[in-house]
Scaffold this active site. Structure first.
Site, PDB file in Angstrom:
ATOM      1  N   ASP A   1      14.187   9.744  62.760  1.00 11.47           N
ATOM      2  CA  ASP A   1      13.635  10.153  61.455  1.00 11.47           C
ATOM      3  C   ASP A   1      14.672  10.781  60.533  1.00 11.47           C
ATOM      4  O   ASP A   1      14.324  11.545  59.624  1.00 11.47           O
ATOM      5  CB  ASP A   1      12.468  11.148  61.636  1.00 11.47           C
ATOM      6  N   ALA A   2      15.940  10.485  60.763  1.00 14.27           N
ATOM      7  CA  ALA A   2      16.988  11.116  59.958  1.00 14.27           C
ATOM      8  C   ALA A   2      17.825  10.100  59.195  1.00 14.27           C
ATOM      9  O   ALA A   2      18.826  10.457  58.573  1.00 14.27           O
ATOM     10  CB  ALA A   2      17.879  11.973  60.853  1.00 14.27           C
TER      11      ALA A   2
END
Lengths: 284, 284, 284, 284
Positions: free
Chosen positions: D228-229
């Site tokens: 999720d980065a």
């Protein structure tokens, strides 16, 4: 346990809320949710009330009869009572565009809409395969100038047979006439691809392009005999720029149309939209 | 005629709405507006109720006493009663940024906010001319590490003297400590320049730029002892692109900050925001 | 170092971008930013180009002359050249509402607007104190049916004296006539308090209320002789519900009006808005 | 006629735009559209350029070779060239949720996406009927701890066989590992159901509910090895209130997820998203 939704409107006057909630309490019910609104200009009171009756001996018809006599009559109320577990029967009318149809059926399958869809009517065959994929009966009823009256009779018959409660025009490309509108007053939901009252009529995206607007919109409304002038249920807008062609506006508009129409369907199915004075009171 | 707003919360149970509205009716009052909410997870009932008493003999203290005994006690309610014509006293704390201050004072002058502003406190002199232009007393209370405790005492004294009901930190660039927070629990409104919980702490626009987000936001919340973690009252967002520098984000953010803070102030002043469980119930 | 912004439009044809950027390179300049657009329907090419000249010997008039001859003439371009450090002179016209005025002056003070404001004109005295607080000359020029022509002459004289580049009507409650419009074509920016083309004319919030829309909007546009029909620069919208009175719509609208007008002012001041065919090309 | 899209990035320096557009002109091409951006902090220049070659003798490989030598090499550019009529091959990975899948396939059928979809992979059989309805091959590849490695090999083989250009995880409920990420760097598009960087990880709607936010969001990003980065392509948000349960947030979120993912897919398919420094430059 019986859950009920009551819809009430009447002249605004003293003691309505207390009388109604008290009556429910006296009938061993509990009022769990209230939404209300007073139209100060017209002096009209609107209320949507959810209540629960836990007694095994509770009978809806008895309650209705008592409510009519002791509450509705003295306050001169217009009112409706819906059992929360009852799903409305919703008919879908479509033509060739599939985006609204997919959106509604996707939600239907996900259990998001509290309705039953007995059938889909279309004046074209293009979307039959979608109906089949979702296992919903599909009726192809072509409409031409000459066959319009007969087509309407066929539509009405289907609507009656399946005890349809309301109709959704999911980009149905025919004008629905008074024959059907009068049978389903404030029960036909349309999606108009403009931010009404701007750009009524056909080709709103072309008109928006011509005017050079920086935002386009879409409107879901109840169908009345005056074209695109019925009570607005829901609207939404999206930004556009000079770089968007009419084709781009149409594509962007599709995203709005499907979301806005589905929101309106949900509101209607949950009995959250009142019509009064060609406007809606929408409890969200 | 006396207009009252009642705020109630308690364990959810049968008959609350009916009992309260009935009690009002028995006191010759009329319930004109109800908002309520049940937190099903916590089993808590919330209600905001507006009512009107037309009798010349109506006395608020008598009503309060009777309500406490007959309604609040049996239901074990937390409750507040506000007379609608009473304006809250709202203190403004500012530093150097003027956009939130101008926005609030502009609305104040336009009669949009139902408050009285007895004074503005600032740790800098930069905005004194604005206070003067709006005819509001301005207190310059500088804050350094060494003077912080004394400054807080001075602030508290002013707050008490003017019977301040709630405090608005309109981009006040000092951390308010527990000394003041404990005196004004859920009564200090801050504007944090990020979409909380993303980017807590200082320099949120720099952090947003680094992460490459496509939308920035701002958050108005009640101040609690944990920094930037208090109950959220209102938020809003705006689109940004790769072409925006940190300076651009700051400028765009200013537009959000002033609008969002003013919305939160309005909600609080109208007694529309309940705090429970570090969250808010906001009736709009 | 000299920074220049070039605005160009002409019939779309081969080689425009290459020719222009090459010409700049040959003059020891560097093209740092290009925005362009082709209106495929009308076959018109638009370009906004920023470039930098670092040579000490660079002279703008020489460059202009050469550009006119070697580029603009062969391509039959309409073009403008702006030195980036030159601020436009922007006149403000106001009446009684202060929200747009405060918003613009707040940004002006924060250095957000690349303009100089030589004066504020008003047909009322109400906002004089604000002008004073911001140290901007204020001219009270009342307008009645009988004095309208004289007032316009007085306005024109001030505009000429101060070499005003463009005019902002910040809720100026008088119709600007062709006398002034013709002197400042596409250089008068108005804010109309509706989502044009819906609700043209006076009292748009009342009209929106009557129609029962679920979203209201506001529009900033250039003033043309046809009322509310000029090229749209910027628009924005906000949701409303049945519970909002006309007064609420007006208050919500104020928030939109000030933000949208300020955005339009910024775009114009940065030479980012082209007018063509009663529409705008806006590079953001 | 050959239409080409060129993507370029390199250190910012003088003459890039002029050199490139001039080179195209010398090759009898016409530059029809330019988007560019300079990251002033990193001193990097980005450009997306569309051009047209009308000569029958034009050969793309010759142009590429010449461009590499005369332009790309001297400026030390990273670059890509895409023929505009070539559609990318896009693989779809799904699990049990159908809303994103329906949305993408609906647009695919409407001709809105400039891609070819050779197949759909799923670790469950639930959505096979949709693939069938849209006539797209469906591969059921179950994934368990023990079979994960083998499943990935099977996936990779399909991806290679069908010359897949990029992968879309349309709510695929498995973590894609470095085995696949390294083969498709910045070519795997995910939809995360929160407004990143708020609420990373699993159950973001539950976390949003707990925090009491007033707006939820969704984020489409490229998949990198850190969960999720990855670089954010597109985000959007929607308002919620205290009255929404987690289930309501999930339903509202679905509407965002499908729209945001489809927007990201479109941007990628049109070669409008550059990745640099774990951020994106998105030309819209």
């Amino acid at each position: 346990m019986v859950k009920i939704t009551l819809l009430i409107h009447c002249e605004d006057q003293k003691g309505i809320i207390a009388s109604v909630t008290n009556f429910i309490l006296q009938n061993s019910g509990n009022t769990t949710y209230i939404d209300q609104h007073v139209d100060a200009q017209e002096n009209v009171f609107f209320m949507r009330l959810e209540c629960v009756f836990e007694s095994a001996s509770f009978r809806v018809p008895d309650f209705e009869q008592a409510f009519a006599k002791k509450i509705a009559q003295p306050f001169e109320m217009q009112w409706q009572l819906h059992r929360s577990e009852t799903k409305s029967n919703m008919a879908l009318f479509v033509s060739k565009y599939d985006h609204c149809l997919y959106d509604i059926l996707g939600r239907y399958n996900a259990g998001e809409l509290h309705v039953h869809i007995p059938f889909i009517i279309s004046n074209h065959k293009d979307l039959e395969h979608i109906a089949k994929n979702f296992d919903i009966p599909f009726y192809h009823i072509p409409v031409t100038k000459d066959t319009k009256a007969a087509a309407e009779q066929q539509q009405l018959q289907l609507l009656e047979e399946h005890k349809v409660d309301f109709i959704v025009l999911a980009r149905y490309m025919q004008i629905v006439t008074e024959t059907i509108i009068r049978e389903y007053p404030n029960k036909i939901i349309n999606i108009h691809h403009s931010f009404l009252p701007a750009f009524v009529g056909a080709k709103p995206y072309h008109a928006a392009f011509e005017r050079g607007v920086k935002i386009i919109g879409t409107t879901s409304h109840y169908v009345t005999e005056e074209l695109d002038a019925g009570p607005i249920i829901e609207q939404d807008t999206i930004r556009v720029t000079h770089s968007h062609t009419v084709k781009d506006l149409i594509a962007k508009g599709r995203d709005l149309e499907k979301i806005v129409l589905s929101r309106a369907v949900k509101l209607h199915a949950q009995h959250k939209a009142f019509v009064y004075n060609n406007k809606t009171v929408v409890f969200t």
